[in-house]
Enzyme design. Sequence first.
Site, PDB file in Angstrom:
ATOM      1  N   HIS A 223      13.687  19.775  19.399  1.00  0.00           N
ATOM      2  CA  HIS A 223      14.549  18.655  19.619  1.00  0.00           C
ATOM      3  C   HIS A 223      14.424  17.621  18.193  1.00  0.00           C
ATOM      4  O   HIS A 223      13.103  17.746  17.585  1.00  0.00           O
ATOM      5  CB  HIS A 223      13.987  17.856  20.818  1.00  0.00           C
ATOM      6  CG  HIS A 223      15.272  16.926  21.258  1.00  0.00           C
ATOM      7  ND1 HIS A 223      15.128  15.809  20.600  1.00  0.00           N
ATOM      8  CD2 HIS A 223      15.932  17.141  22.216  1.00  0.00           C
ATOM      9  CE1 HIS A 223      16.006  15.073  21.397  1.00  0.00           C
ATOM     10  NE2 HIS A 223      16.685  15.782  22.093  1.00  0.00           N
TER      11      HIS A 223
ATOM     12  N   ASP B  97      18.242  21.633  27.449  1.00  0.00           N
ATOM     13  CA  ASP B  97      19.342  22.930  27.826  1.00  0.00           C
ATOM     14  C   ASP B  97      18.393  24.020  27.953  1.00  0.00           C
ATOM     15  O   ASP B  97      19.329  25.402  28.456  1.00  0.00           O
ATOM     16  CB  ASP B  97      19.908  23.042  26.625  1.00  0.00           C
ATOM     17  CG  ASP B  97      20.823  21.739  26.041  1.00  0.00           C
ATOM     18  OD1 ASP B  97      20.859  21.166  25.144  1.00  0.00           O
ATOM     19  OD2 ASP B  97      21.498  21.224  27.131  1.00  0.00           O
TER      20      ASP B  97
END
Length: 431
Positions: A309, A366
């Site tokens: 991320h 996700d």
Amino acid sequence: MSDPKIVKLLDESSNRSSELPLVSGTLGPACIDIGTLYKDTGHFTYDPGFGSTASTKSAITYIDGDKGVLLYRGYPIEQLAENSSFLEVAYLLLNGELPKPAEFASFEHDVSHHTMMHESLKNFFQGFHHDAHPMAMLAAAVASLSAFYHDDLSVDDPADRKLAAIRLIAKMPTIAAACYRYSVGWPLRYPRNNLEYVDRFLHMMFEVPSEPLQMNPVAAKALDLLFILHADHEQNASTSTVRLVGSTGANPYASIAAGITALWGPAHGGANEAVLKQLEEIGTPDNVESAILRAKDKNDSFRLMGFGHRVYKNFDPRAKIIREMCHKVLAELGVNDPLLDVAMKLEEAALKDDYFVERKLYPNVDFYSGIIYKALGIPTEMFTVMFAIARTSGWIAHWIEQHETPGSRIGRPRQVYTGADVRDYVPTARR
Ligand code: SDX
């Protein structure tokens, strides 16, 4: 003693300097306001990917990537996940405060009475190929809402902006369900206003003419929680896209459609679909080690989807909640999905591997969400559509915040030019 609120910059090559004020918010690092840098020094800043750049001030969402903190209007995501509902979170993102009972009742009534789409929009779906990706249909259908509302909408009118927000939050599930039903050849279903937001969506998705749909409270609660977790996330790529398009004065439907297309990319919201396809490709826990080796191989474009991320260099707090949900929801639904074992083994192996540890690569929002969507009967190609339904509340909250901020200007970055130096045209005969 120099002013702690000023950063002094000296360009020794030109002996030009600049005094740049520091801008601080409620939480998070102070920012250097570089608005006068070019005038003072003749230099731009250079930050492709905006890793060190704040593009705006915002009061909506705060993220601390090092501590794994996510706040919606100051409320920790863990507390909202435990106590709130998606529609209440949508109200919070839009209005800045949790609603009083009468405020929520009015908001819920407004949303429930804007759920239908114009009948001619149904014809729109007939134009798509039978195997069109639902994200392509969603982006097109939402952009086409401009054609229905463009004339009676002023982006400068707060009431028009609020109505657009209500319409978008209300219609996204209807349009999303239509995308799915068109892809499976089922007749479209009208929204039932007597159902709550998520139940209404599940009904439009799965109710078939031949028998009434048995509503499943476990599925509804799980989807509502996933919508809460995906509702907003500061200045991510799709939200930044909505703001950039919104900065031109484009109508909210066009702005949100731009956000949908930005979200589709596998580096962003499209990762949830990519994760499930990757887990299926890995197939069994025995193949995890080879997947880890591929993810580390610079000569291989393979990446561990759902990992890493830009902001979180610690666990994504949403991933933690979703991982726990996985076990609970699959058990309550009586689903035994071997892909969950693959995901758990993948996470365990990656978090012990120096490559991932050194780069602070953790599971993100996700990584596990697709396993739950699959257990709810939602097809893989619809996963990012789920993300878009939820994120519409965040996108439109940012779009409204931008229009409510005095002095907002069109977004127009500069560049480092690396092309040819000036040169004269060469007639064809001399080339
Ligand atoms: C979302 O921004 C948001 O807030 C987004 C989001 C939201 O709610 O809006 O949180 C939703 O988009 C989550 C992210 C979903 N995407 C994925 O899961 C795709 C896989 N992840 C990566 O592509 C990547 O981690 C990104 C895109 C998420 C972040 O990319 P960055 O910040 O540009 O990081 P990077 O590419 O510079 O990587 C740093 C290093 C590199 O190695 P080195 O060059 O230093 O040797 O880490 C490596 C990368 O190769 N790396 C990975 C990896 N992610 C980064 N290596 C293997 N597998 C991965 N997944």
